[in-house]
Write a protein that holds these residues in place. Structure first.
Motif, PDB file in Angstrom:
ATOM      1  N   MET A 151      76.909  21.567 -41.941  1.00  0.00           N
ATOM      2  CA  MET A 151      77.256  20.937 -40.665  1.00  0.00           C
ATOM      3  C   MET A 151      76.185  19.937 -40.223  1.00  0.00           C
ATOM      4  N   SER A 152      74.933  20.265 -40.492  1.00  0.00           N
ATOM      5  CA  SER A 152      73.833  19.358 -40.133  1.00  0.00           C
ATOM      6  C   SER A 152      73.905  18.066 -40.937  1.00  0.00           C
ATOM      7  N   VAL A 153      74.230  18.182 -42.229  1.00  0.00           N
ATOM      8  CA  VAL A 153      74.342  16.998 -43.085  1.00  0.00           C
ATOM      9  C   VAL A 153      75.456  16.081 -42.573  1.00  0.00           C
ATOM     10  N   ILE A 154      76.604  16.666 -42.252  1.00  0.00           N
ATOM     11  CA  ILE A 154      77.726  15.867 -41.752  1.00  0.00           C
ATOM     12  C   ILE A 154      77.351  15.187 -40.436  1.00  0.00           C
ATOM     13  N   SER A 155      76.730  15.925 -39.543  1.00  0.00           N
ATOM     14  CA  SER A 155      76.359  15.377 -38.232  1.00  0.00           C
ATOM     15  C   SER A 155      75.364  14.231 -38.375  1.00  0.00           C
ATOM     16  N   VAL A 156      74.360  14.415 -39.220  1.00  0.00           N
ATOM     17  CA  VAL A 156      73.363  13.361 -39.433  1.00  0.00           C
ATOM     18  C   VAL A 156      74.034  12.118 -40.006  1.00  0.00           C
ATOM     19  N   GLY A 157      74.963  12.311 -40.954  1.00  0.00           N
ATOM     20  CA  GLY A 157      75.658  11.181 -41.551  1.00  0.00           C
ATOM     21  C   GLY A 157      76.452  10.384 -40.528  1.00  0.00           C
ATOM     22  N   VAL A 158      77.177  11.087 -39.654  1.00  0.00           N
ATOM     23  CA  VAL A 158      77.969  10.405 -38.623  1.00  0.00           C
ATOM     24  C   VAL A 158      77.066   9.680 -37.631  1.00  0.00           C
ATOM     25  N   ILE A 159      75.944  10.283 -37.276  1.00  0.00           N
ATOM     26  CA  ILE A 159      75.003   9.643 -36.359  1.00  0.00           C
ATOM     27  C   ILE A 159      74.430   8.365 -36.976  1.00  0.00           C
ATOM     28  N   VAL A 160      74.052   8.440 -38.246  1.00  0.00           N
ATOM     29  CA  VAL A 160      73.510   7.258 -38.928  1.00  0.00           C
ATOM     30  C   VAL A 160      74.565   6.153 -38.999  1.00  0.00           C
ATOM     31  N   ALA A 161      75.818   6.537 -39.328  1.00  0.00           N
ATOM     32  CA  ALA A 161      76.899   5.550 -39.390  1.00  0.00           C
ATOM     33  C   ALA A 161      77.126   4.903 -38.027  1.00  0.00           C
ATOM     34  N   SER A 162      77.010   5.680 -36.957  1.00  0.00           N
ATOM     35  CA  SER A 162      77.199   5.144 -35.608  1.00  0.00           C
ATOM     36  C   SER A 162      76.074   4.178 -35.234  1.00  0.00           C
ATOM     37  N   VAL A 163      74.848   4.520 -35.640  1.00  0.00           N
ATOM     38  CA  VAL A 163      73.711   3.641 -35.362  1.00  0.00           C
ATOM     39  C   VAL A 163      73.894   2.299 -36.049  1.00  0.00           C
ATOM     40  N   GLY A 164      74.544   2.326 -37.222  1.00  0.00           N
ATOM     41  CA  GLY A 164      74.742   1.086 -37.974  1.00  0.00           C
ATOM     42  C   GLY A 164      75.893   0.240 -37.486  1.00  0.00           C
ATOM     43  N   GLU A 165      76.674   0.739 -36.529  1.00  0.00           N
ATOM     44  CA  GLU A 165      77.804  -0.024 -36.014  1.00  0.00           C
ATOM     45  C   GLU A 165      77.304  -1.199 -35.164  1.00  0.00           C
ATOM     46  N   ILE A 166      77.788  -2.401 -35.494  1.00  0.00           N
ATOM     47  CA  ILE A 166      77.306  -3.612 -34.815  1.00  0.00           C
ATOM     48  C   ILE A 166      77.837  -3.698 -33.389  1.00  0.00           C
ATOM     49  N   THR A 167      79.147  -3.630 -33.246  1.00  0.00           N
ATOM     50  CA  THR A 167      79.775  -3.712 -31.922  1.00  0.00           C
ATOM     51  C   THR A 167      80.434  -2.379 -31.613  1.00  0.00           C
ATOM     52  N   ILE A 168      79.723  -1.532 -30.918  1.00  0.00           N
ATOM     53  CA  ILE A 168      80.224  -0.183 -30.638  1.00  0.00           C
ATOM     54  C   ILE A 168      80.811  -0.134 -29.227  1.00  0.00           C
ATOM     55  N   SER A 169      81.989   0.465 -29.111  1.00  0.00           N
ATOM     56  CA  SER A 169      82.628   0.667 -27.814  1.00  0.00           C
ATOM     57  C   SER A 169      82.615   2.159 -27.515  1.00  0.00           C
ATOM     58  N   TRP A 170      81.898   2.532 -26.478  1.00  0.00           N
ATOM     59  CA  TRP A 170      81.777   3.953 -26.172  1.00  0.00           C
ATOM     60  C   TRP A 170      83.093   4.537 -25.651  1.00  0.00           C
ATOM     61  N   VAL A 171      83.944   3.679 -25.095  1.00  0.00           N
ATOM     62  CA  VAL A 171      85.276   4.156 -24.696  1.00  0.00           C
ATOM     63  C   VAL A 171      86.059   4.586 -25.937  1.00  0.00           C
ATOM     64  N   GLY A 172      86.008   3.756 -26.980  1.00  0.00           N
ATOM     65  CA  GLY A 172      86.679   4.110 -28.221  1.00  0.00           C
ATOM     66  C   GLY A 172      86.090   5.346 -28.864  1.00  0.00           C
ATOM     67  N   VAL A 173      84.762   5.482 -28.791  1.00  0.00           N
ATOM     68  CA  VAL A 173      84.105   6.669 -29.351  1.00  0.00           C
ATOM     69  C   VAL A 173      84.562   7.928 -28.623  1.00  0.00           C
ATOM     70  N   VAL A 174      84.634   7.849 -27.299  1.00  0.00           N
ATOM     71  CA  VAL A 174      85.075   9.007 -26.505  1.00  0.00           C
ATOM     72  C   VAL A 174      86.514   9.373 -26.854  1.00  0.00           C
ATOM     73  N   TYR A 175      87.387   8.371 -26.980  1.00  0.00           N
ATOM     74  CA  TYR A 175      88.770   8.640 -27.370  1.00  0.00           C
ATOM     75  C   TYR A 175      88.827   9.312 -28.744  1.00  0.00           C
ATOM     76  N   GLN A 176      88.081   8.765 -29.699  1.00  0.00           N
ATOM     77  CA  GLN A 176      88.122   9.305 -31.062  1.00  0.00           C
ATOM     78  C   GLN A 176      87.560  10.719 -31.117  1.00  0.00           C
ATOM     79  N   MET A 177      86.447  10.962 -30.451  1.00  0.00           N
ATOM     80  CA  MET A 177      85.852  12.298 -30.467  1.00  0.00           C
ATOM     81  C   MET A 177      86.736  13.291 -29.714  1.00  0.00           C
ATOM     82  N   GLY A 178      87.405  12.824 -28.651  1.00  0.00           N
ATOM     83  CA  GLY A 178      88.370  13.686 -27.975  1.00  0.00           C
ATOM     84  C   GLY A 178      89.506  14.069 -28.899  1.00  0.00           C
ATOM     85  N   GLY A 179      89.970  13.102 -29.706  1.00  0.00           N
ATOM     86  CA  GLY A 179      91.005  13.393 -30.693  1.00  0.00           C
ATOM     87  C   GLY A 179      90.536  14.377 -31.740  1.00  0.00           C
TER      88      GLY A 179
END
Length: 350
Positions: A151-179
């Motif tokens: 679980m830690s490996v998966i979480s770290v991977g998703v966090i790193v991928a999010s950091v690398g996102e150029i144009t991040i929309s937190w509204v979209g992130v909230v929708y996706q994580m809610g899903g």
């Protein structure tokens, strides 16, 4: 001797043909699943259609699925609805499953209005973490050092991928994580339904019961949130043929999942899903203008996928006791709990 050689040659051809058919099933599943993700993104965000109503789109999918399942089971009687469903089970199990399914599709499709397809797939990689943590809270999973490490490996991977996102929309992130959370809860309810209620349903039977419930759950937010906007706006245009084709592709996707699991195994379906996710991420960068992959994106997603593969191998590893009998039962009954759970869990937000 010649007869034996001929039989061996015939057996070899038969095995090759059977393997080729299996790979065709897998390729079809990857194509239809990835294609449906792109189709939904195009419908929701393209200037040609301009239909930014994810609840309405998902509601149409569920109504279409309900009508088709009713026709298959009640009118043409191609598939028989399996017995065992009672009012108590429907209220306590099917309604929560349907409600969470509606939330999954609603929030997942809404995310496409704010974030790219590639980034949405990267965020979906956190799914095993949500399923594991909620499963542990419901007493369905056991905490272990190995699982916590995965679980830690998966979480770290998703966090790193999010950091690398150029144009991040937190509204979209909230929708996706809610899903993701809604999908995890749905899987938990399905596991309780299968293990504690003891009801075994094939995919058509499950869709027959769940689709109308999901449609009703989606109708309420559509009535209050999107219908007023649709009445006020005259700019959107959804051609009937495109509407029908989009709904049909969603239904075919569900059938392809069932066929893949029936022909192979749950593990094969999940590993194929990983291949599908990578294909979607890479193709979306070439298709959609809002997708710009960075090196950090790729590294983070690769770490997350490595954790997902480790989770799949650990979760679906055959138990030592009764493994042969379980395998035989699974082949004899494609609608077994494992098949139903996996076929539903691999269904994409339509």
């Amino acid at each position: 001797m010649e007869r034996t050689a001929a039989e061996a040659a015939a057996g070899g051809k038969g095995a090759w043909r059977d393997g080729a058919v299996t790979y065709l099933h897998l390729l079809f599943y990857i194509a239809i699943s990835g294609g449906q993700i792109f189709f939904n993104k195009w419908v929701l965000s393209s200037k040609e259609i301009n239909f930014p109503y994810p609840v309405a789109l998902t509601l149409l999918h569920m109504v279409f699925s309900s009508v088709v399942c009713f026709a298959i089971t009640k009118i043409f009687k191609i598939v028989k609805i399996e017995e065992g469903m009672t009012t108590d089970i429907y209220i306590s199990s099917v309604i929560p499953i349907g409600a969470m399914f509606a939330m999954t599709l609603w929030l997942g499709n809404s995310a496409y209005l704010y974030i790219s397809v590639a980034f949405a797939q990267m965020l979906k990689a956190i799914m095993p973490v949500a399923v594991f943590l909620l499963g542990a809270a419901f007493g369905l999973e056991e905490m272990s050092c190995k699982m916590l490490a995965i679980m830690s490996v998966i979480s770290v991977g998703v966090i790193v991928a999010s950091v690398g996102e150029i144009t991040i929309s937190w509204v979209g992130v909230v929708y996706q994580m809610g899903g993701v959370v809604a999908e995890a809860l749905r899987l938990i309810f399905i596991e309780i339904f299968l293990k504690k209620k003891g009801v075994r349903l094939n995919l058509i039977s499950m869709m027959y019961y769940v689709s109308p419930c999901s449609a009703l759950c989606l109708f309420i937010p559509w009535l209050f949130l999107e219908k007023p906007k649709m009445d006020e706006s005259a700019s959107w245009n959804f051609p009937p043929f495109t509407l029908f084709l989009n709904c049909l592709c969603t239904f075919i996707l569900n059938m392809s999942v069932f066929l893949v699991i029936s022909r192979t195994s749950a593990l094969t379906a999940r590993v194929t899903g990983v291949v599908r996710d990578w294909s979607v991420v890479l193709l979306s960068a070439a298709i959609f203008a809002d997708t710009q992959l960075t090196f950090i994106n790729i590294i983070g997603y690769a770490i997350a996928i490595a954790g997902v593969v480790a989770y799949n191998n650990h979760k679906l590893k055959p138990k030592p006791q009764g493994n042969e009998q379980q395998s035989a039962d699974s082949k004899a009954n494609p609608g077994s709990p494992q098949d139903v759970e996996t076929s539903i869990s691999t269904k994409e937000a339509s």
